[in-house]
Write a protein that holds these residues in place. Structure first.
Motif, PDB file in Angstrom:
ATOM      1  N   GLU A   1     123.826 -18.335  53.980  1.00 60.49           N
ATOM      2  CA  GLU A   1     125.365 -18.276  53.661  1.00 60.49           C
ATOM      3  C   GLU A   1     125.415 -18.375  52.154  1.00 60.49           C
ATOM      4  O   GLU A   1     126.222 -17.488  51.415  1.00 60.49           O
ATOM      5  CB  GLU A   1     125.793 -19.512  54.284  1.00 60.49           C
ATOM      6  CG  GLU A   1     127.326 -19.950  53.758  1.00 60.49           C
ATOM      7  CD  GLU A   1     127.791 -21.223  54.310  1.00 60.49           C
ATOM      8  OE1 GLU A   1     128.656 -21.826  53.536  1.00 60.49           O
ATOM      9  OE2 GLU A   1     127.058 -21.637  55.365  1.00 60.49           O
ATOM     10  N   THR A   2     124.752 -19.238  51.312  1.00 60.84           N
ATOM     11  CA  THR A   2     124.920 -19.466  50.129  1.00 60.84           C
ATOM     12  C   THR A   2     124.513 -18.128  49.331  1.00 60.84           C
ATOM     13  O   THR A   2     125.246 -17.702  48.164  1.00 60.84           O
ATOM     14  CB  THR A   2     124.060 -20.582  49.441  1.00 60.84           C
ATOM     15  OG1 THR A   2     124.458 -21.648  50.127  1.00 60.84           O
ATOM     16  CG2 THR A   2     124.231 -20.766  48.033  1.00 60.84           C
ATOM     17  N   ALA A   3     123.335 -17.500  49.435  1.00 54.63           N
ATOM     18  CA  ALA A   3     122.984 -16.248  49.064  1.00 54.63           C
ATOM     19  C   ALA A   3     123.915 -15.121  49.050  1.00 54.63           C
ATOM     20  O   ALA A   3     124.362 -14.165  48.428  1.00 54.63           O
ATOM     21  CB  ALA A   3     121.485 -15.822  49.323  1.00 54.63           C
ATOM     22  N   VAL A   4     124.366 -14.936  50.397  1.00 61.79           N
ATOM     23  CA  VAL A   4     125.322 -13.985  50.798  1.00 61.79           C
ATOM     24  C   VAL A   4     126.665 -14.167  49.925  1.00 61.79           C
ATOM     25  O   VAL A   4     127.108 -13.273  49.325  1.00 61.79           O
ATOM     26  CB  VAL A   4     125.882 -13.871  52.271  1.00 61.79           C
ATOM     27  CG1 VAL A   4     126.913 -12.665  52.471  1.00 61.79           C
ATOM     28  CG2 VAL A   4     124.641 -13.460  53.130  1.00 61.79           C
ATOM     29  N   ASN A   5     127.230 -15.239  49.903  1.00 60.26           N
ATOM     30  CA  ASN A   5     128.313 -15.634  49.174  1.00 60.26           C
ATOM     31  C   ASN A   5     128.360 -15.333  47.705  1.00 60.26           C
ATOM     32  O   ASN A   5     128.912 -14.723  46.863  1.00 60.26           O
ATOM     33  CB  ASN A   5     129.000 -16.951  49.147  1.00 60.26           C
ATOM     34  CG  ASN A   5     129.200 -17.393  50.456  1.00 60.26           C
ATOM     35  OD1 ASN A   5     129.897 -16.533  51.338  1.00 60.26           O
ATOM     36  ND2 ASN A   5     129.427 -18.503  51.117  1.00 60.26           N
ATOM     37  N   LYS A   6     127.085 -15.714  47.218  1.00 59.29           N
ATOM     38  CA  LYS A   6     126.777 -15.357  45.569  1.00 59.29           C
ATOM     39  C   LYS A   6     126.818 -13.930  45.338  1.00 59.29           C
ATOM     40  O   LYS A   6     127.402 -13.481  44.390  1.00 59.29           O
ATOM     41  CB  LYS A   6     125.479 -15.835  45.286  1.00 59.29           C
ATOM     42  CG  LYS A   6     124.974 -15.815  43.959  1.00 59.29           C
ATOM     43  CD  LYS A   6     123.764 -16.535  43.426  1.00 59.29           C
ATOM     44  CE  LYS A   6     123.525 -16.684  42.190  1.00 59.29           C
ATOM     45  NZ  LYS A   6     122.262 -17.333  41.593  1.00 59.29           N
TER      46      LYS A   6
END
Length: 158
Positions: A123-128
């Motif tokens: 999730e964090t990587a995709v959002n970034k």
């Protein structure tokens, strides 16, 4: 080469009936109409999933409730939910939503695209990736990726 699907058998939901928005009476011709949640949802509901012949609405990846808008601050946020937590197409889906909104909304709007909390393993990587202007610009310079986005955004007639 056979590509393995992230979710070979997705749950397909019924499309909601489109609602007709009535134009407000006594409006100033020079005043911009406020953009609302339903209008944003109407722009993204028919985006095709990159792996399946269904729309993001039919797969429940986007819903009207997943759209937030603050017209006064010119800010739109779409929180989408991939069909599986290891969806390899999550970034592509988010990129499609971003491109569709950038093409559809006046340039004053800031668009924020997010994966629903807890719905994706990275999730964090995709959002970034989805909210970094340089990464988005670089992705759209890739002709193969741009072809996928254009195919997902192509209108369907059903």
């Amino acid at each position: 080469m056979v590509m393995e699907l992230s979710n070979a058998n997705p749950v397909v939901h019924e499309k909601k009936e489109r609602r007709i928005r009535l134009a407000p009476e006594n409006t100033d011709e020079n005043a911009a109409e406020p953009i609302d949640q339903l209008e944003i949802f109407d722009h993204i509901r028919d985006i095709k999933d990159p792996e399946h012949p269904y729309s993001l609405e039919e797969l429940n990846v986007v819903t009207e409730e997943s759209v937030e808008i603050n017209d006064k601050l010119s800010h739109v946020r779409v929180t989408f939910t991939p069909t599986v937590e290891h969806c390899s197409m999550a970034t592509v889906i988010g990129l499609c939503v971003r491109v569709k909104l950038i093409r559809s909304l006046p340039p004053r709007y800031k668009v924020d695209i997010r994966v629903a909390p807890g719905s994706h393993a990275t999730e964090t990587a995709v959002n970034k990736q989805l909210n970094d202007k340089e990464r988005v610009a670089a992705a759209l310079e890739n002709p193969n990726l741009l072809d996928i986005v254009e195919e997902c955004l192509a209108p369907t007639f059903d």
